[in-house]
Write an enzyme that holds these catalytic residues in place. Sequence first.
Site, mmCIF file in Angstrom:
data_model
loop_
_atom_site.group_PDB
_atom_site.id
_atom_site.type_symbol
_atom_site.label_atom_id
_atom_site.label_comp_id
_atom_site.label_asym_id
_atom_site.label_seq_id
_atom_site.Cartn_x
_atom_site.Cartn_y
_atom_site.Cartn_z
ATOM 1 N N ASP A 171 -3.888 2.468 -5.156
ATOM 2 C CA ASP A 171 -2.561 2.446 -4.517
ATOM 3 C C ASP A 171 -2.265 1.179 -3.727
ATOM 4 O O ASP A 171 -1.380 1.172 -2.895
ATOM 5 C CB ASP A 171 -2.364 3.693 -3.643
ATOM 6 N N GLU A 172 -3.014 0.104 -3.986
ATOM 7 C CA GLU A 172 -2.715 -1.118 -3.229
ATOM 8 C C GLU A 172 -2.927 -2.370 -4.055
ATOM 9 O O GLU A 172 -3.682 -2.373 -5.030
ATOM 10 C CB GLU A 172 -3.536 -1.183 -1.941
ATOM 11 N N ASP B 161 0.856 -1.193 0.000
ATOM 12 C CA ASP B 161 0.000 0.000 0.000
ATOM 13 C C ASP B 161 0.892 1.243 0.000
ATOM 14 O O ASP B 161 1.763 1.395 0.850
ATOM 15 C CB ASP B 161 -0.895 -0.022 1.252
HETATM 16 P P1 TTP Z 1 -5.270 5.024 1.190
HETATM 17 O O1 TTP Z 1 -4.226 3.975 0.901
HETATM 18 O O2 TTP Z 1 -6.407 4.653 2.090
HETATM 19 O O3 TTP Z 1 -4.584 6.304 1.835
HETATM 20 P P2 TTP Z 1 -3.185 6.980 1.534
HETATM 21 O O4 TTP Z 1 -2.387 6.196 0.553
HETATM 22 O O5 TTP Z 1 -3.440 8.393 1.151
HETATM 23 O O6 TTP Z 1 -2.491 6.982 2.942
HETATM 24 P P3 TTP Z 1 -1.837 5.768 3.737
HETATM 25 O O7 TTP Z 1 -0.389 6.108 3.869
HETATM 26 O O8 TTP Z 1 -2.540 5.749 5.061
HETATM 27 O O9 TTP Z 1 -2.067 4.530 2.932
HETATM 28 O O10 TTP Z 1 -5.897 5.540 -0.169
HETATM 29 C C1 TTP Z 1 -5.133 5.673 -1.356
HETATM 30 C C2 TTP Z 1 -5.573 6.885 -2.137
HETATM 31 O O11 TTP Z 1 -6.942 6.786 -2.449
HETATM 32 C C3 TTP Z 1 -5.391 8.190 -1.381
HETATM 33 O O12 TTP Z 1 -4.107 8.749 -1.550
HETATM 34 C C4 TTP Z 1 -6.470 9.044 -1.972
HETATM 35 C C5 TTP Z 1 -7.550 8.082 -2.388
HETATM 36 N N1 TTP Z 1 -8.661 8.110 -1.413
HETATM 37 C C6 TTP Z 1 -9.757 8.925 -1.660
HETATM 38 O O13 TTP Z 1 -9.819 9.584 -2.712
HETATM 39 N N2 TTP Z 1 -10.769 8.982 -0.735
HETATM 40 C C7 TTP Z 1 -10.746 8.269 0.446
HETATM 41 O O14 TTP Z 1 -11.678 8.364 1.274
HETATM 42 C C8 TTP Z 1 -9.611 7.419 0.694
HETATM 43 C C9 TTP Z 1 -9.516 6.615 1.975
HETATM 44 C C10 TTP Z 1 -8.605 7.382 -0.256
HETATM 45 MG MG MG Z 2 -2.150 4.149 0.770
#
Ligand code: TTP
Ligand code: MG
Length: 337
Positions: free
Chosen positions: A101-102, A4
């Site tokens: 992103d995962e 992720d």
């Molecule tokens: P996430 O992997 O949940 O968050 P992140 O990568 O920003 O942070 P982390 O380091 O905690 O993993 O989500 C990935 C992307 O998806 C995030 O950068 C933006 C998008 N996203 C949204 O647009 N809306 C949301 O509610 C969430 C949770 C994520």
């Molecule tokens: Mg993330």
Amino acid sequence: MHIDMDAFFASVEQKRHPELIGKPVVIGGDGDPTKRGVVSTASYEARKFGIHSAMPLRTAYKLCPYAVFLPVDYDEYMRVSKIVKNILKGISPVMEDVGIDEAFLDISQIERPSEEIANEIKKTIKDETGLTCSIGIAPNKLLAKIASDMQKPDGLTILTEKDVVERIWPLPVRKLQGVGPKTEAHLKGIGITTIGELASMSVDELIEHFGKSFGHYLYEASRGIDESSLITHWEPKSTSREVTFQKDTDHWQFIAKTLAGLSREVVDDMRQTGYMGKTVTVKIKFHDFRVVTRAKTLDNYTVSLEEIRKAAFECLGRIELKKKVRLIGIRVGNLKK
Ligand code: TTP
Ligand code: MG
């Protein structure tokens, strides 16, 4: 392995605008925090102020007016996402693409220490995109996903079945895949807040509260049991688009024009991915957040803009627009390749 990316959208922006490194950065809507819209993500610096995903931009602005607010540049994030996914596929062809992103990667067939594989992935992603990710390694998907979240950012966490009692049971129930705010609230109502407490419930009790299938799932998940395999290919069931108006509106022509635009966008999506659909649904959210949907199922599968737009307008015509409208959306379901 579950991979992720860290603060993904914000990190991509910080990478291409190095002057933003180390600063609170908030990505969301069209980047104007005085307008309606929600936070997509925030850099770790911004999270210190309490800013998080799904929070209204205006609230984020109140928490940290000095943060840099940027619009969502989905095309750029998709471009970087593809680079990351290609790196992963190069390591093992058995990859489940979970989101922008995962991903899950099955590394059971690779005869190298898993830690070494993880470090190679981290390094390659860093070299090719400049970004960091967090990786979880475990005997199954459920635990791998929990693991990747345990030491963010730039983390690497390895869990085995033996770690369940000590490292998983103290965690809040929300950390389990599939446990959302509703289940969390229900569990809290019966005095359960941690995964360990959940594991103390009998399967019969869980089924009584959550039904057969979800009850069973919770029983196993709380014990770290998960037999699910990676989904390396999946078919979409529907494709949809929606938009929140900058100001609630009862201007029929404007609403209709917006719906026509959204119809065109879903049809473009379907053409690009090669799908036809049969059921058109229109959703309206009123200013009081009440939601109304109307659906129409066509006689034949279609990807014709004219037919889909016509069905959408028929649905719209069946919704009484007595109150101001906050959001409108269209979904085409019943898809076929
Ligand atoms: P996430 O992997 O949940 O968050 P992140 O990568 O920003 O942070 P982390 O380091 O905690 O993993 O989500 C990935 C992307 O998806 C995030 O950068 C933006 C998008 N996203 C949204 O647009 N809306 C949301 O509610 C969430 C949770 C994520
Ligand atoms: Mg993330």
